[in-house]
Design a protein around this motif. Sequence first.
Motif, PDB file in Angstrom:
ATOM      1  N   SER A  86       0.837  -1.201   0.000  1.00  0.00           N
ATOM      2  CA  SER A  86       0.000   0.000   0.000  1.00  0.00           C
ATOM      3  C   SER A  86       0.873   1.252   0.000  1.00  0.00           C
ATOM      4  O   SER A  86       0.417   2.333  -0.364  1.00  0.00           O
ATOM      5  N   GLU A  87       2.152   1.110   0.350  1.00  0.00           N
ATOM      6  CA  GLU A  87       3.065   2.243   0.237  1.00  0.00           C
ATOM      7  C   GLU A  87       3.685   2.322  -1.154  1.00  0.00           C
ATOM      8  O   GLU A  87       3.819   3.387  -1.729  1.00  0.00           O
ATOM      9  N   GLN A  88       4.104   1.172  -1.672  1.00  0.00           N
ATOM     10  CA  GLN A  88       4.782   1.146  -2.972  1.00  0.00           C
ATOM     11  C   GLN A  88       4.126   0.076  -3.820  1.00  0.00           C
ATOM     12  O   GLN A  88       4.260  -1.108  -3.528  1.00  0.00           O
ATOM     13  N   ASP A  89       3.464   0.499  -4.860  1.00  0.00           N
ATOM     14  CA  ASP A  89       2.691  -0.435  -5.655  1.00  0.00           C
ATOM     15  C   ASP A  89       3.541  -1.548  -6.263  1.00  0.00           C
ATOM     16  O   ASP A  89       3.105  -2.682  -6.396  1.00  0.00           O
ATOM     17  N   GLU A  90       4.776  -1.225  -6.624  1.00  0.00           N
ATOM     18  CA  GLU A  90       5.618  -2.244  -7.275  1.00  0.00           C
ATOM     19  C   GLU A  90       6.033  -3.357  -6.306  1.00  0.00           C
ATOM     20  O   GLU A  90       6.580  -4.378  -6.706  1.00  0.00           O
ATOM     21  N   GLN A  91       5.762  -3.154  -5.004  1.00  0.00           N
ATOM     22  CA  GLN A  91       6.113  -4.178  -4.012  1.00  0.00           C
ATOM     23  C   GLN A  91       5.033  -5.252  -3.849  1.00  0.00           C
ATOM     24  O   GLN A  91       5.063  -6.007  -2.898  1.00  0.00           O
ATOM     25  N   ARG A  92       4.074  -5.295  -4.780  1.00  0.00           N
ATOM     26  CA  ARG A  92       2.975  -6.227  -4.618  1.00  0.00           C
ATOM     27  C   ARG A  92       3.403  -7.641  -5.012  1.00  0.00           C
ATOM     28  O   ARG A  92       3.118  -8.108  -6.105  1.00  0.00           O
ATOM     29  N   SER A  93       4.092  -8.338  -4.110  1.00  0.00           N
ATOM     30  CA  SER A  93       4.557  -9.667  -4.492  1.00  0.00           C
ATOM     31  C   SER A  93       3.895 -10.734  -3.633  1.00  0.00           C
ATOM     32  O   SER A  93       3.819 -10.620  -2.412  1.00  0.00           O
ATOM     33  N   SER A  94       3.439 -11.778  -4.304  1.00  0.00           N
ATOM     34  CA  SER A  94       2.781 -12.882  -3.607  1.00  0.00           C
ATOM     35  C   SER A  94       3.822 -13.812  -3.013  1.00  0.00           C
ATOM     36  O   SER A  94       5.008 -13.715  -3.320  1.00  0.00           O
ATOM     37  N   SER A  95       3.353 -14.720  -2.168  1.00  0.00           N
ATOM     38  CA  SER A  95       4.287 -15.613  -1.499  1.00  0.00           C
ATOM     39  C   SER A  95       3.632 -16.976  -1.288  1.00  0.00           C
ATOM     40  O   SER A  95       2.445 -17.055  -0.972  1.00  0.00           O
ATOM     41  N   ILE A  96       4.407 -18.029  -1.505  1.00  0.00           N
ATOM     42  CA  ILE A  96       3.892 -19.385  -1.254  1.00  0.00           C
ATOM     43  C   ILE A  96       4.644 -19.966  -0.063  1.00  0.00           C
ATOM     44  O   ILE A  96       5.868 -20.062  -0.073  1.00  0.00           O
ATOM     45  N   LEU A  97       3.902 -20.337   0.969  1.00  0.00           N
ATOM     46  CA  LEU A  97       4.516 -20.859   2.192  1.00  0.00           C
ATOM     47  C   LEU A  97       4.532 -22.388   2.149  1.00  0.00           C
ATOM     48  O   LEU A  97       3.622 -23.015   1.606  1.00  0.00           O
ATOM     49  N   PRO A  98       5.544 -23.006   2.763  1.00  0.00           N
ATOM     50  CA  PRO A  98       5.631 -24.468   2.728  1.00  0.00           C
ATOM     51  C   PRO A  98       4.646 -25.137   3.691  1.00  0.00           C
ATOM     52  O   PRO A  98       4.217 -24.520   4.676  1.00  0.00           O
ATOM     53  N   ALA A  99       4.308 -26.386   3.428  1.00  0.00           N
ATOM     54  CA  ALA A  99       3.477 -27.200   4.327  1.00  0.00           C
ATOM     55  C   ALA A  99       4.278 -28.460   4.633  1.00  0.00           C
ATOM     56  O   ALA A  99       4.782 -29.101   3.715  1.00  0.00           O
ATOM     57  N   LYS A 100       4.421 -28.776   5.915  1.00  0.00           N
ATOM     58  CA  LYS A 100       5.324 -29.881   6.287  1.00  0.00           C
ATOM     59  C   LYS A 100       4.610 -30.973   7.063  1.00  0.00           C
ATOM     60  O   LYS A 100       3.793 -30.691   7.944  1.00  0.00           O
ATOM     61  N   LEU A 101       4.972 -32.212   6.764  1.00  0.00           N
ATOM     62  CA  LEU A 101       4.411 -33.337   7.523  1.00  0.00           C
ATOM     63  C   LEU A 101       5.017 -33.388   8.924  1.00  0.00           C
ATOM     64  O   LEU A 101       6.231 -33.300   9.089  1.00  0.00           O
ATOM     65  N   VAL A 102       4.131 -33.495   9.938  1.00  0.00           N
ATOM     66  CA  VAL A 102       4.591 -33.667  11.321  1.00  0.00           C
ATOM     67  C   VAL A 102       4.106 -35.041  11.792  1.00  0.00           C
ATOM     68  O   VAL A 102       2.901 -35.288  11.865  1.00  0.00           O
ATOM     69  N   VAL A 103       5.043 -35.937  12.065  1.00  0.00           N
ATOM     70  CA  VAL A 103       4.660 -37.296  12.440  1.00  0.00           C
ATOM     71  C   VAL A 103       4.453 -37.387  13.946  1.00  0.00           C
ATOM     72  O   VAL A 103       5.349 -37.055  14.728  1.00  0.00           O
TER      73      VAL A 103
END
Length: 269
Positions: free
Chosen positions: A247-264
């Motif tokens: 919202s401050e800098q329009d060019e900073q609009r970057s998406s992100s994919i977070l990892p999902a990990k198996l917990v045994v």
Amino acid sequence: TTLGLVTTSLALHAPSQVAAAVKRYANAAEYQVLIAMIDENVNQSLQDCINELKSQRVDKVIINVPLESHDAEQIVQENDDILCLFLDVDPYSAVFNVSFNPADGTRASVKYLYEQGHREFALLAGPEQSVSANLRLKSWLDTLESYRLKPVSISHGNWDAQSGYNGVLQLLREAPGFSALLVGNDQMALGVLSALHQRGVAVPGQISVIGYDDTYESAFFHPALTTVSLDLDLQGKEAVARLLLASEQDEQRSSSILPAKLVVRSSTG
Ligand code: IPT
């Protein structure tokens, strides 16, 4: 300064954990959070919620509502006076989002059970209208196929424990011969454990169960649940940080994919 959160039902554990994180990290950045919760009938009432936030002069909003890519894109097009960041869309959609990799944890679950010797899998997916439920289901199926396996049966629940309870009883009626059960989320897995206990089916002795989410309670289920862990606190943190930066800098609009990990833990063997 205020940001908005439109969320699906906060009676569900994962969205309530995300809402708590959004509030905490927004407050730390000296923002207030206005929450609008919607239930069914996604598109119409999502716009109502956005309008409600706009009328309170909110100009940035986090949307934690399951949306197909084209519906999310339409929301963006029709709301150019408010910056939208999505939490429950296909991570590869064009909209600004912070979401979880739908394939890594699901693949790890199937691989783990396969290596433990399981060949007969049943699947209890989340609701058919949910993008993430379908991405998880697709990834289970793709991974099983890579081992030349097909599930013995598939059913859907609606994310809550009651639907997991009913769902596993249905699976047992349809195809009693499975030794491994993949469940779309931990709340449904809670219902599954309860139904199996009542039927005298040993977990993991007769059936191994893997959930999805790793919400705070899951380590305290009986047996302690093996599950795919989503760092929901991190999702809230990243969403706030990226929304405020964009919202401050329009060019900073970057998406992100977070990892999902198996917990045994103890529900698999
Ligand atoms: C997703 C959860 O995994 C599921 O348990 C359910 O709570 C659902 O949300 C509610 O919409 S997590 C989402 C960020 C994909």
